[in-house]
Design an enzyme around this catalytic site. Structure first.
Site, PDB file in Angstrom:
ATOM      1  N   CYS A 321       0.871  -0.896   0.455  1.00  0.00           N
ATOM      2  CA  CYS A 321      -0.144   0.217   0.289  1.00  0.00           C
ATOM      3  C   CYS A 321       1.048   1.210  -0.123  1.00  0.00           C
ATOM      4  CB  CYS A 321      -1.156   0.040   1.227  1.00  0.00           C
ATOM      5  SG  CYS A 321      -1.375  -1.226   1.516  1.00  0.00           S
ATOM      6  N   ALA A 322       1.370   1.666  -1.335  1.00  0.00           N
ATOM      7  CA  ALA A 322       2.827   2.518  -0.943  1.00  0.00           C
ATOM      8  C   ALA A 322       2.342   4.046  -1.348  1.00  0.00           C
ATOM      9  CB  ALA A 322       3.873   2.427  -2.490  1.00  0.00           C
ATOM     10  N   GLY A 323       1.258   4.562  -1.632  1.00  0.00           N
ATOM     11  CA  GLY A 323       0.955   5.553  -2.006  1.00  0.00           C
ATOM     12  C   GLY A 323       0.917   6.248   0.037  1.00  0.00           C
ATOM     13  N   PRO A 324       1.081   8.187  -0.365  1.00  0.00           N
ATOM     14  CA  PRO A 324       2.126   8.560  -1.802  1.00  0.00           C
ATOM     15  C   PRO A 324       3.710   8.580  -0.949  1.00  0.00           C
ATOM     16  CG  PRO A 324       2.272   9.977   0.795  1.00  0.00           C
ATOM     17  CD  PRO A 324       1.245   8.065   1.040  1.00  0.00           C
ATOM     18  N   GLY A 325       4.474   7.434  -0.839  1.00  0.00           N
ATOM     19  CA  GLY A 325       5.562   6.732  -1.630  1.00  0.00           C
ATOM     20  C   GLY A 325       6.527   7.454  -0.413  1.00  0.00           C
ATOM     21  N   GLY A 326       6.499   8.028   0.849  1.00  0.00           N
ATOM     22  CA  GLY A 326       6.962   7.887   1.978  1.00  0.00           C
ATOM     23  C   GLY A 326       7.969   6.761   1.901  1.00  0.00           C
ATOM     24  N   ASP A 370      -4.701  -3.383  -7.488  1.00  0.00           N
ATOM     25  CA  ASP A 370      -5.141  -3.221  -5.938  1.00  0.00           C
ATOM     26  C   ASP A 370      -4.467  -4.480  -5.036  1.00  0.00           C
ATOM     27  OD1 ASP A 370      -6.594  -4.373  -3.405  1.00  0.00           O
ATOM     28  OD2 ASP A 370      -8.704  -3.873  -4.469  1.00  0.00           O
ATOM     29  N   ASP A 391       1.570  -1.307   4.960  1.00  0.00           N
ATOM     30  CA  ASP A 391       0.663   0.368   5.330  1.00  0.00           C
ATOM     31  C   ASP A 391      -0.340   0.414   5.452  1.00  0.00           C
ATOM     32  OD1 ASP A 391       0.967   1.980   6.832  1.00  0.00           O
ATOM     33  OD2 ASP A 391       1.605   3.582   4.945  1.00  0.00           O
ATOM     34  N   CYS A 444      -1.261   4.216  11.200  1.00  0.00           N
ATOM     35  CA  CYS A 444      -1.164   5.113  11.350  1.00  0.00           C
ATOM     36  C   CYS A 444      -2.553   5.558  12.951  1.00  0.00           C
ATOM     37  CB  CYS A 444      -0.883   6.275  10.805  1.00  0.00           C
ATOM     38  SG  CYS A 444      -0.150   7.904  11.888  1.00  0.00           S
TER      39      CYS A 444
END
Length: 508
Positions: A321-326, A370, A391, A444
């Site tokens: 679940c990579a976005g936004p990339g941090g 997905d 994440d 989070c």
């Protein structure tokens, strides 16, 4: 998950300060009516009230900018960290004036629940029955009166000027309400309006520290029922957080970067730098991809996956679940040093583009799909990956200090759909891991339903054998308050990070 950041916190001429945190009642969705104060004077509904901007001739620019940002958040469900910078540019605010506008915006949004409770009492009617433009102006005025060093006469007169520009018929009403607010300080208002701590501790803390009751209850449960520690967390959520940068390993040195931004290296993450304040948009290290804005807790949970002991091959990594990339940016930089390659999956096309930008020139392949599609494509084959990060989308209750409007938007009804998605994503991650491979589940949010319950249920139902790995040794030595394991919960009031949860599992 990279959060928004506030602007620099500096005093404006005349002085202001972040005040005592306070919290309160939820806002009603009732249809706005013409406001009438307790003295019987009515505020007339202004033509085109929805979205009307203040008249620049009568309102100073910092308050005008703050009003526009608060109105956009409450009217359009905008995000303060996205709308405020453009507003500041549009009106030409920099330096101390920009800092003052930022303080008014974020402070008002953080304290919104308590401010609304106070305004309800001062006006003699629910704030939902006050015209939205007047209501937002009164919120800004009440915040100045109760939580800054702006003199009372200046806060009242400037707010009345603001009301005159957005709701001309309500100036008498606004003046009367604000005069009523000036009769007590923040602590006296809480003492008047909050239920007794002894008989209703959750209700008291909710109003005193400006959080919805269900969130206070969730925090208290995650903290083992310790109301003292819950109070410290609520207080910390109402403070302006420092901006954290991630010095990408192999590309930037944290000490050198700290010197560039006038800040200091982080307390725990070897890559963290605490910004000294000020605008970062033109920082060369940012524009060159050597660093990115990322909470230190987010860095720690990504690093934990990278440092965990692993038997066998270690070249195929996955961020599901990579976005936004941090986290992809940090893992990609670590992978580059170790000859590994990261596959970053993101279901949103826009966020997938952000991941590509964040991982430019790193050994990262971005898939716009997905994350639950593991096994449906050769690029996401089952049993293929050595290290997998999930994440997961969540309520975001762990980053309320950075997203002040989120506490008023999230509802308990959001949980069922989110937790179902979290379980599905974690199950997909466990299928994607090879035998002996590692999976880090991160949220989070400290809500136990999104953390312990989700992990336990997903591990039980995933259809592959898994073991929990103690995550505590994967964090820096000497880091306090990590609990009994095997999972770890970070906290703003304990660690100065967002409230990140980490569970590490091994496919056995």
């Amino acid at each position: 998950m990279t959060g928004p950041v506030d602007g620099p916190h500096v005093d404006r001429p005349g002085g202001f300060r972040a005040g005592r945190p306070a919290a309160g009642r939820g806002r009603s969705g009732a249809r706005p009516e013409r406001p009438t104060d307790r003295r019987g004077r009515g505020g007339q509904r202004s033509a085109g009230a929805r979205g009307r901007s203040p008249d620049r001739r009568s309102v100073d620019l910092p308050r005008q900018a703050a009003y526009q940002a608060v109105a956009a958040v409450n009217r359009d469900d905008a995000y303060a960290n996205l709308v405020l910078p453009s507003i500041l540019r549009d009106v030409g605010l920099v330096g101390r004036d920009a800092a003052f506008a930022t303080e008014l915006t974020y402070g008002t949004l953080r304290h919104l629940g308590t401010l609304d409770a106070i305004l309800t009492d001062a006006a003699g009617r629910e704030v939902a029955r006050i015209d939205p433009p007047v209501r937002d102006a009164l919120r800004l005025g009440a915040y100045q009166l109760l939580h800054t060093r702006v003199p009372a006469h200046a806060a009242v007169s400037s707010t009345v000027d603001l009301v005159r520009s957005v709701g001309p018929g309500a100036t008498g009403f606004a003046n009367a309400v604000l005069r009523e607010v000036t009769g007590r300080d923040a602590e006296a208002w809480v003492a008047r309006l909050a239920p007794p701590l002894e008989t209703d501790p959750i209700g008291h803390l909710a109003l005193a520290y400006s959080h919805p009751q269900w969130i206070v209850r969730a925090f208290a449960e995650a903290l083992g029922g310790d109301l003292g520690e819950t109070t410290r967390l609520l207080i910390e959520n109402n403070e302006r957080p420092a901006v954290h940068l991630c010095a990408r390993p192999g590309l930037a040195d944290p000490v050198t970067l700290a010197d560039e931004v006038g800040g200091a290296p982080g307390a725990f993450s070897p890559y963290a730098v605490y910004s000294g304040g000020g605008a970062l948009g033109d920082l060369p290290a940012l524009t060159e991809g050597r660093t990115h804005v990322q909470d230190e807790g987010s860095q720690l949970v990504a690093q934990a996956l990278a440092v965990a002991a692993l038997d066998g091959p270690d070249g195929r990594w996955l961020d599901l679940c990579a976005g936004p990339g941090g986290k992809s940016g940090l893992l990609g930089a670590i992978a580059a040093q170790r000859g590994a390659r990261l596959t970053a999956v993101e279901v949103s096309e826009h966020r997938a583009r952000l991941v590509r930008q964040a991982t430019h020139n790193l050994p990262v392949t971005v898939l716009h799909t997905d994350g639950r599609a593991v096994g449906s494509t050769p690029k996401l084959a089952e049993g293929h990956f050595d290290r997998v990060l999930v994440d997961a989308p969540c309520t975001g209750l762990g980053s309320l200090r950075r997203r002040p409007e989120s506490r008023w938007r999230r509802q308990p009804s959001d949980l069922p759909a989110l937790t179902r998605l979290q379980r599905e994503l974690l199950a997909a991650a466990l299928r994607a891991a090879r035998s002996g491979g590692l999976v880090a589940y991160v949220t989070c949010s400290p809500h136990v339903v999104e953390t312990h319950v989700t992990v336990t249920e997903a591990a039980r139902r995933c259809g592959v054998p898994v073991d929990f790995v103690d995550a505590r040794p994967l964090l820096p030595e000497g880091m306090p308050g990590l609990g009994d394991g095997p999972t770890v919960q970070l906290w703003p009031h304990r660690h100065g990070t967002d409230a990140m949860f980490l569970a590490v599992l091994r496919r056995s």
